[in-house]
Design a protein around this motif. Structure first.
Motif, mmCIF file in Angstrom:
data_model
loop_
_atom_site.group_PDB
_atom_site.id
_atom_site.type_symbol
_atom_site.label_atom_id
_atom_site.label_comp_id
_atom_site.label_asym_id
_atom_site.label_seq_id
_atom_site.Cartn_x
_atom_site.Cartn_y
_atom_site.Cartn_z
ATOM 1 N N VAL A 95 5.530 94.637 55.315
ATOM 2 C CA VAL A 95 6.282 95.105 55.322
ATOM 3 C C VAL A 95 7.139 93.729 56.342
ATOM 4 O O VAL A 95 6.179 93.245 57.119
ATOM 5 C CB VAL A 95 5.556 96.327 56.322
ATOM 6 N N ASP A 96 8.424 94.164 56.178
ATOM 7 C CA ASP A 96 9.132 92.890 56.952
ATOM 8 C C ASP A 96 10.184 93.886 57.448
ATOM 9 O O ASP A 96 11.673 94.199 56.832
ATOM 10 C CB ASP A 96 9.950 91.914 55.851
ATOM 11 N N LEU A 97 10.354 93.790 58.193
ATOM 12 C CA LEU A 97 12.176 94.743 59.203
ATOM 13 C C LEU A 97 12.507 94.305 60.324
ATOM 14 O O LEU A 97 12.007 93.524 61.209
ATOM 15 C CB LEU A 97 11.484 96.384 59.871
ATOM 16 N N PRO A 98 13.867 94.449 60.177
ATOM 17 C CA PRO A 98 14.383 94.011 61.251
ATOM 18 C C PRO A 98 14.214 95.135 62.756
ATOM 19 O O PRO A 98 13.907 96.132 62.690
ATOM 20 C CB PRO A 98 16.241 93.755 61.242
ATOM 21 N N ALA A 99 14.724 94.275 63.676
ATOM 22 C CA ALA A 99 14.753 95.512 65.334
ATOM 23 C C ALA A 99 15.399 96.015 64.637
ATOM 24 O O ALA A 99 17.010 96.203 64.270
ATOM 25 C CB ALA A 99 14.848 94.431 66.254
ATOM 26 N N GLY A 100 15.783 97.527 65.626
ATOM 27 C CA GLY A 100 16.173 98.302 65.357
ATOM 28 C C GLY A 100 16.467 99.412 64.553
ATOM 29 O O GLY A 100 18.095 100.017 64.255
ATOM 30 N N ARG A 101 15.398 99.497 63.231
ATOM 31 C CA ARG A 101 15.879 100.162 62.345
ATOM 32 C C ARG A 101 14.772 101.897 62.228
ATOM 33 O O ARG A 101 13.783 101.617 63.495
ATOM 34 C CB ARG A 101 15.067 99.619 60.916
ATOM 35 N N ALA A 102 14.764 102.570 61.928
ATOM 36 C CA ALA A 102 14.066 103.580 62.133
ATOM 37 C C ALA A 102 14.089 104.235 60.812
ATOM 38 O O ALA A 102 14.662 104.430 59.569
ATOM 39 C CB ALA A 102 15.167 105.321 62.791
ATOM 40 N N VAL A 103 12.981 104.072 59.748
ATOM 41 C CA VAL A 103 12.106 104.514 58.564
ATOM 42 C C VAL A 103 11.275 105.329 58.376
ATOM 43 O O VAL A 103 10.279 106.482 59.849
ATOM 44 C CB VAL A 103 11.617 103.505 58.116
ATOM 45 N N TRP A 104 11.044 106.535 57.567
ATOM 46 C CA TRP A 104 10.137 107.582 56.858
ATOM 47 C C TRP A 104 8.924 106.827 56.845
ATOM 48 O O TRP A 104 8.816 105.611 55.839
ATOM 49 C CB TRP A 104 9.999 108.501 55.718
ATOM 50 N N LEU A 105 8.122 107.153 57.807
ATOM 51 C CA LEU A 105 6.268 107.166 57.362
ATOM 52 C C LEU A 105 5.863 107.563 56.997
ATOM 53 O O LEU A 105 5.174 108.650 58.359
ATOM 54 C CB LEU A 105 5.510 106.055 58.639
ATOM 55 N N ALA A 106 5.221 107.701 55.614
ATOM 56 C CA ALA A 106 4.829 109.689 55.069
ATOM 57 C C ALA A 106 2.801 109.382 55.810
ATOM 58 O O ALA A 106 3.216 108.243 56.203
ATOM 59 C CB ALA A 106 4.214 109.209 53.829
ATOM 60 N N ALA A 107 2.434 110.537 56.281
ATOM 61 C CA ALA A 107 1.338 110.527 56.489
ATOM 62 C C ALA A 107 0.049 109.250 55.757
ATOM 63 O O ALA A 107 0.468 108.782 54.418
ATOM 64 C CB ALA A 107 0.492 111.856 56.196
ATOM 65 N N GLN A 108 -0.426 107.996 56.060
ATOM 66 C CA GLN A 108 -1.054 107.668 55.669
ATOM 67 C C GLN A 108 -2.528 106.748 56.339
ATOM 68 O O GLN A 108 -1.913 107.269 57.921
ATOM 69 C CB GLN A 108 -0.535 106.258 55.353
ATOM 70 N N SER A 109 -3.169 106.581 55.704
ATOM 71 C CA SER A 109 -4.891 105.620 55.810
ATOM 72 C C SER A 109 -4.450 104.474 56.297
ATOM 73 O O SER A 109 -4.418 103.834 54.447
ATOM 74 C CB SER A 109 -5.741 105.780 56.280
ATOM 75 N N HIS A 110 -4.262 102.841 56.932
ATOM 76 C CA HIS A 110 -4.151 102.061 56.837
ATOM 77 C C HIS A 110 -5.102 101.048 57.923
ATOM 78 O O HIS A 110 -4.918 101.543 59.008
ATOM 79 C CB HIS A 110 -2.936 101.337 56.266
ATOM 80 N N ALA A 111 -4.880 99.629 57.538
ATOM 81 C CA ALA A 111 -5.098 98.669 58.768
ATOM 82 C C ALA A 111 -4.098 97.686 59.191
ATOM 83 O O ALA A 111 -3.427 97.355 57.573
ATOM 84 C CB ALA A 111 -6.794 98.097 58.422
ATOM 85 N N GLY A 112 -3.959 97.924 59.893
ATOM 86 C CA GLY A 112 -2.521 96.071 60.141
ATOM 87 C C GLY A 112 -2.564 94.810 60.380
ATOM 88 O O GLY A 112 -3.403 94.035 61.701
ATOM 89 N N HIS A 113 -2.424 94.065 59.572
ATOM 90 C CA HIS A 113 -2.329 92.502 60.576
ATOM 91 C C HIS A 113 -0.810 92.393 60.151
ATOM 92 O O HIS A 113 -0.636 92.054 59.549
ATOM 93 C CB HIS A 113 -2.959 91.432 59.002
ATOM 94 N N ASN A 114 -0.837 91.125 61.835
ATOM 95 C CA ASN A 114 1.190 90.610 61.911
ATOM 96 C C ASN A 114 0.312 89.685 61.462
ATOM 97 O O ASN A 114 0.094 88.979 61.639
ATOM 98 C CB ASN A 114 1.145 90.469 63.466
ATOM 99 N N ILE A 115 1.743 89.359 60.087
ATOM 100 C CA ILE A 115 0.993 87.965 59.477
ATOM 101 C C ILE A 115 2.554 87.001 59.901
ATOM 102 O O ILE A 115 2.696 86.228 58.887
ATOM 103 C CB ILE A 115 1.055 88.119 57.902
ATOM 104 N N GLY A 116 3.606 87.736 60.339
ATOM 105 C CA GLY A 116 5.166 86.919 60.799
ATOM 106 C C GLY A 116 3.999 85.853 62.015
ATOM 107 O O GLY A 116 3.617 85.358 62.675
ATOM 108 N N GLU A 117 5.989 85.685 62.573
ATOM 109 C CA GLU A 117 5.585 84.882 63.994
ATOM 110 C C GLU A 117 5.870 85.716 64.919
ATOM 111 O O GLU A 117 6.335 84.787 65.926
ATOM 112 C CB GLU A 117 6.736 83.536 63.497
ATOM 113 N N THR A 118 6.541 86.648 65.133
ATOM 114 C CA THR A 118 6.910 87.822 65.823
ATOM 115 C C THR A 118 5.948 88.381 66.768
ATOM 116 O O THR A 118 5.420 88.850 66.335
ATOM 117 C CB THR A 118 7.981 87.635 66.045
ATOM 118 N N ASP A 119 6.017 88.731 68.172
ATOM 119 C CA ASP A 119 5.333 89.967 67.998
ATOM 120 C C ASP A 119 6.028 91.438 67.707
ATOM 121 O O ASP A 119 7.345 91.687 66.782
ATOM 122 C CB ASP A 119 5.411 90.415 69.331
ATOM 123 N N THR A 120 5.206 92.519 67.261
ATOM 124 C CA THR A 120 5.599 93.559 66.771
ATOM 125 C C THR A 120 5.356 94.573 67.749
ATOM 126 O O THR A 120 4.722 94.621 68.677
ATOM 127 C CB THR A 120 4.794 94.104 65.128
#
Length: 115
Positions: free
Chosen positions: A64-89
């Motif tokens: 997932v690669d998203l810019p600041a200021g976006r609003a998106v739908w997140l359907a119900a789900q289970s996951h773990a996340g890993h920050n693979i970028g160079e910025t804070d999330t």
């Protein structure tokens, strides 16, 4: 589904508002952070910062690669996340407490937001 993200990852998720119909979570991490598995109900995700991360659900992975200021739908789900970028999330989740209307998929096969 896995446990509540506030319980599994309290350093990263916090409740900033809650009533009978919605719960709003604030999420923050730094590059390299890997969260423990957790679940999200149907939600609207609002990005406060640009970020790049990988979502992991068993053998499935989605980047997932998203810019600041976006609003998106997140359907119900289970996951773990890993920050693979160079910025804070920095993200806000507006979680819906009401069930989806009849005939609407619960989104259990989803991994990541619907852009």
């Amino acid at each position: 589904m896995s446990p509540d993200p506030v319980a599994t990852n309290p350093k990263h998720y916090s409740v900033v508002f809650e009533n009978e119909r919605v719960r709003v979570l604030k999420y923050h991490d730094e590059p390299g952070t890997l969260t423990l598995p957790h679940d999200h109900p149907d939600s609207v995700m609002i990005t406060a910062s640009s970020f790049r991360r990988e979502l992991i659900q068993g053998d499935r992975k989605a980047e997932v690669d998203l810019p600041a200021g976006r609003a998106v739908w997140l359907a119900a789900q289970s996951h773990a996340g890993h920050n693979i970028g160079e910025t804070d999330t920095d993200v806000f989740f507006v979680e819906l407490k009401e069930p989806a209307p009849a005939g609407i998929s619960a989104g259990t096969d989803a991994l990541g937001p619907n852009k």
